[in-house]
Scaffold this active site. Structure first.
Site, short mmCIF file in Angstrom:
data_model
loop_
_atom_site.label_atom_id
_atom_site.label_comp_id
_atom_site.label_asym_id
_atom_site.label_seq_id
_atom_site.Cartn_x
_atom_site.Cartn_y
_atom_site.Cartn_z
N LEU A 1 12.29 9.68 -11.68
CA LEU A 1 12.41 8.25 -11.84
C LEU A 1 11.32 7.64 -10.95
O LEU A 1 11.19 8.04 -9.80
CB LEU A 1 13.79 7.74 -11.40
CG LEU A 1 14.97 8.01 -12.34
CD1 LEU A 1 16.27 7.60 -11.68
CD2 LEU A 1 14.80 7.27 -13.67
N ASP A 2 10.54 6.69 -11.49
CA ASP A 2 9.47 6.16 -10.67
C ASP A 2 10.03 5.30 -9.53
O ASP A 2 11.23 5.02 -9.46
CB ASP A 2 8.45 5.38 -11.52
CG ASP A 2 9.04 4.17 -12.22
OD1 ASP A 2 9.92 3.52 -11.63
OD2 ASP A 2 8.62 3.87 -13.34
N LYS A 3 9.17 4.91 -8.63
CA LYS A 3 9.59 4.22 -7.41
C LYS A 3 10.44 2.99 -7.69
O LYS A 3 11.43 2.73 -6.99
CB LYS A 3 8.36 3.83 -6.58
CG LYS A 3 8.67 3.12 -5.28
CD LYS A 3 7.40 2.71 -4.56
CE LYS A 3 7.72 1.90 -3.31
NZ LYS A 3 6.49 1.43 -2.62
N ALA A 4 10.09 2.23 -8.72
CA ALA A 4 10.79 0.98 -9.01
C ALA A 4 12.06 1.17 -9.83
O ALA A 4 12.82 0.22 -10.02
CB ALA A 4 9.85 0.02 -9.74
N SER A 5 12.31 2.39 -10.30
CA SER A 5 13.48 2.65 -11.15
C SER A 5 14.66 3.15 -10.33
O SER A 5 14.51 3.66 -9.21
CB SER A 5 13.13 3.67 -12.24
OG SER A 5 12.10 3.16 -13.07
#
Length: 268
Positions: A126-130
């Site tokens: 999951l990317d940083k913002a997710s």
């Protein structure tokens, strides 16, 4: 320790046998499957002549072994297979999905400080913002099968956007949107709820393209405000608090195995 090079006879004995592919793997992969270290670390140990198979030092990283029968040791200590661990994390926003970050940013492993389990790896990213559901395991076979696009394990996301999603937008997501020359398609999409200026939609994917949902929304001229993964297959995030970790139940694990076909393969 003095280097001992494997004899020609040793090399011949470690070649893969026909019909035994399920149990015979390269030595670096064997060390990884046993949970001792990564394949890259294993290759270095083997090259340094620190690994032995059935009492004989092996320095050839292409050597094959039978996991069912081989006695593998590192620096004279026999390696036993680690107990398989399966955890779920409710990933908070702002954490990167990596063990060590060159920029010094907080990582998902900060949430696993109470778990003294080596070689525990995330299943996908999951990317940083997710936010939301992220699995961890030391079962590399299980992780690889779960991520394989062929198994079509659906991932479900709840997404907040900066406008009210219309029928045309929903239809575009499920029929396919082209972004940077790549066709991106959601398995399903629907509206969940809406306010005056923004709304939440539910999106299902059965493939793992990089930043897929964000790219689809960008192509529609829509900003993604929040993105939360709420389910993988039938495994749901539920009421797990943000940043909390728990072990999967046996029923949850069996459900994922049935979905990926692991249980069927074992029975056969």
């Amino acid at each position: 320790m003095r280097e001992r090079r494997p004899s020609h006879k040793t090399r011949e004995r470690t070649k893969p046998a026909v019909g035994a592919a399920a149990k015979r793997v390269t030595l670096p992969r064997a060390l990884s499957k046993l949970g001792y270290c990564s394949r890259t670390q294993a290759e270095r140990l083997i090259a340094e002549s620190r690994v032995a198979v059935d009492g004989r030092t092996v320095s050839d990283i292409s050597a094959w072994v039978d996991l069912a029968t081989a006695k593998i040791s590192v620096d004279g200590l026999v390696i036993a297979a680690e107990a398989k661990i399966y955890l779920m994390l409710n990933k908070p926003r702002g954490l990167v999905t990596t063990r060590d970050d060159p920029e010094g940013r907080p990582t998902v492993y900060d949430c696993l400080r109470d778990f003294d389990i080596p070689h525990l790896s995330p299943v996908g990213r999951l990317d940083k913002a997710s936010e939301g559901l992220l699995l961890f395991t030391n079962d590399t076979e299980f992780a690889q099968i779960l991520l394989d696009p062929v198994t079509h394990v659906t991932k479900t996301y709840h997404v907040q956007i900066d406008r009210i999603m219309d029928d045309e937008g929903i239809a575009a997501m499920t029929s396919g949107i082209r972004h940077d020359g790549e066709l991106l398609t959601a398995t399903a999409a629907r509206r969940l709820r809406q306010g005056d200026r923004n709304s939440w939609i539910e999106v299902e994917l059965d493939e793992g393209r990089n930043r897929q949902i964000r790219r689809m929304l960008e192509a529609l001229g829509t900003e993604c405000l929040r993105l939360v993964r709420v389910a993988i297959g039938r495994l749901e995030l539920g009421e797990l608090p943000k940043g909390a970790v728990r072990a999967l139940t046996e029923a949850e694990l069996q459900s994922l195995r049935r979905k990926t076909g692991i249980e069927k393969a074992r029975r056969n």
